[in-house]
Design an enzyme around this catalytic site. Structure first.
Site, PDB file in Angstrom:
ATOM      1  N   THR A 170       4.493   6.264   3.112  1.00 11.73           N
ATOM      2  CA  THR A 170       4.841   4.963   2.805  1.00 11.73           C
ATOM      3  C   THR A 170       4.199   4.480   1.170  1.00 11.73           C
ATOM      4  OG1 THR A 170       5.279   2.662   3.485  1.00 11.73           O
ATOM      5  CG2 THR A 170       3.175   3.783   4.060  1.00 11.73           C
TER       6      THR A 170
ATOM      7  N   TYR B 278       0.286  -0.611  10.230  1.00 10.30           N
ATOM      8  CA  TYR B 278       1.326   0.600   9.844  1.00 10.30           C
ATOM      9  C   TYR B 278       0.995   1.348   8.551  1.00 10.30           C
ATOM     10  CZ  TYR B 278       5.466   2.452   7.532  1.00 10.30           C
ATOM     11  OH  TYR B 278       5.967   3.420   6.906  1.00 10.30           O
TER      12      TYR B 278
END
Length: 344
Positions: free
Chosen positions: A132, A156
């Protein structure tokens, strides 16, 4: 490489087989379709906590957790010719990670050492990691490259950064080779509508726009005092099909790209603010979307976009689809999803 050589238009290529963990989810299933279209054989491992069985069962499908080492061992025993792993299995909702960080570290990080041990034991030395761009610390221009500093602000994002470190260290100590693809903000659906976002209540901006339109209520813009051109967060919205094609390119060029560990950003290079996304959504639908304003949610970030120069140089890839196309494909898929879910 395990596989069979075939003559293609660009010369001799390998007939590949890949294992896609999380291959019944939104991104994993789209990657699976793109691989199949390119002649790459697919095996899917998914616990169906978020994915749809119908997405996985188009291929050799195993239902279960990627942290189940016995199951992973069985997958490789039954498919010893697997050339690479595309690892998409992960928990991915930022606000949820803020509320329950331990669950995110448990699912995204703690299972990886055992999983990688089984991958290596099976003789598979290639991992394509679904990472990400949320881990970046953007500069004043909000444009990042693969060399930009990292500052993950949510569990996350931190979990993805931790796994990247784990993978990089493992490539030094073993025969494993890894390409980490840092995603920006996927939108859209498979243009052939074979798969798409399987959640009826998605948490990302376009999904929330779709929900607001379906329910006849205003869209909530969370965070309006960021240092952007209109105060809303900036995102690099990339069509999921472009994202999938980048994975195919990375698989086919894997041995050319890295002999160890490599990071590549996948984005369009163009930033779109949330307000601009709302405007594009209104233009595609032909209906003005009303908005209400709210403070930023825990874990929200100002956002950034990327230069895609490295992806083009190493993979011969660049994004082809516009934000408007992503919105249109998302709308087409959302109209199809209820009947699909009803049939499950």
């Amino acid at each position: 490489m395990i596989g069979v050589s075939l003559m293609g238009r660009s010369g001799w290529i390998w007939a590949m087989k890949v294992l896609i963990t999380g291959g019944a989810g939104f991104i994993g299933s789209t990657i699976a379709s793109a691989c199949a279209d390119a002649g790459i054989e697919v095996v899917v491992l998914d616990d169906l906590s978020a994915g749809l069985r119908a997405f996985g069962e188009r291929f050799a499908f195993y239902q279960g957790d990627y942290g189940d080492r016995e199951l992973v061992r069985r997958v490789f025993a039954e498919h010893p010719e697997i050339d690479a792993v595309v690892h998409c299995a992960a928990s991915i909702v930022v606000p949820e990670s803020m509320a329950d960080p331990l669950a995110y570290y448990a699912n995204n990080v703690a299972k990886m050492p055992g999983f990688l041990t089984e991958v290596l034991a099976a003789g598979c030395g290639r991992v394509l990691f679904s990472s990400t761009a949320a881990m970046y610390e953007p500069g004043a221009d909000l444009v990042v490259t693969e060399e930009s500093p990292l500052n993950p602000l949510s569990p996350y994002a931190a979990s993805k950064s931790m796994v990247e470190r784990m993978l990089a260290d493992t490539t030094v100590a073993t025969d494993l080779r890894v390409i980490s693809l840092r995603y920006f903000n996927p939108i859209g659906a498979d243009p052939k509508l074979r798969t798409g976002l399987q959640l009826t209540k998605p948490s990302h901006a376009l999904g929330l726009l779709l929900s607001a339109r379906a329910e006849g209520r205003p869209f909530t813009v969370t965070g309006t005092d960021w240092a952007t051109r209109d105060g809303s967060g900036l995102r690099d919205y990339i069509h999921v099909w472009d994202l999938a094609l980048a994975h195919v390119a990375a698989l086919l060029r894997f041995d050319e790209v890295t002999a160890g560990y490599e990071v590549i950003n996948l984005g369009t290079g163009t930033g779109t603010t949330v307000f601009e996304l709302v405007q594009a959504f209104s233009e595609v639908t032909g209906e003005e979307m009303p908005v209400v304003l709210a403070p930023a949610r825990p874990g929200d970030v100002i956002g950034c976009c990327t230069s895609a120069a490295k992806a083009e140089r190493l993979l011969g890839w660049r994004a082809q689809h516009t934000v408007a196309q992503g919105i249109a494909d998302s709308l087409a898929w959302s109209a199809r999803l209820p009947a699909l879910l009803e049939a499950v």
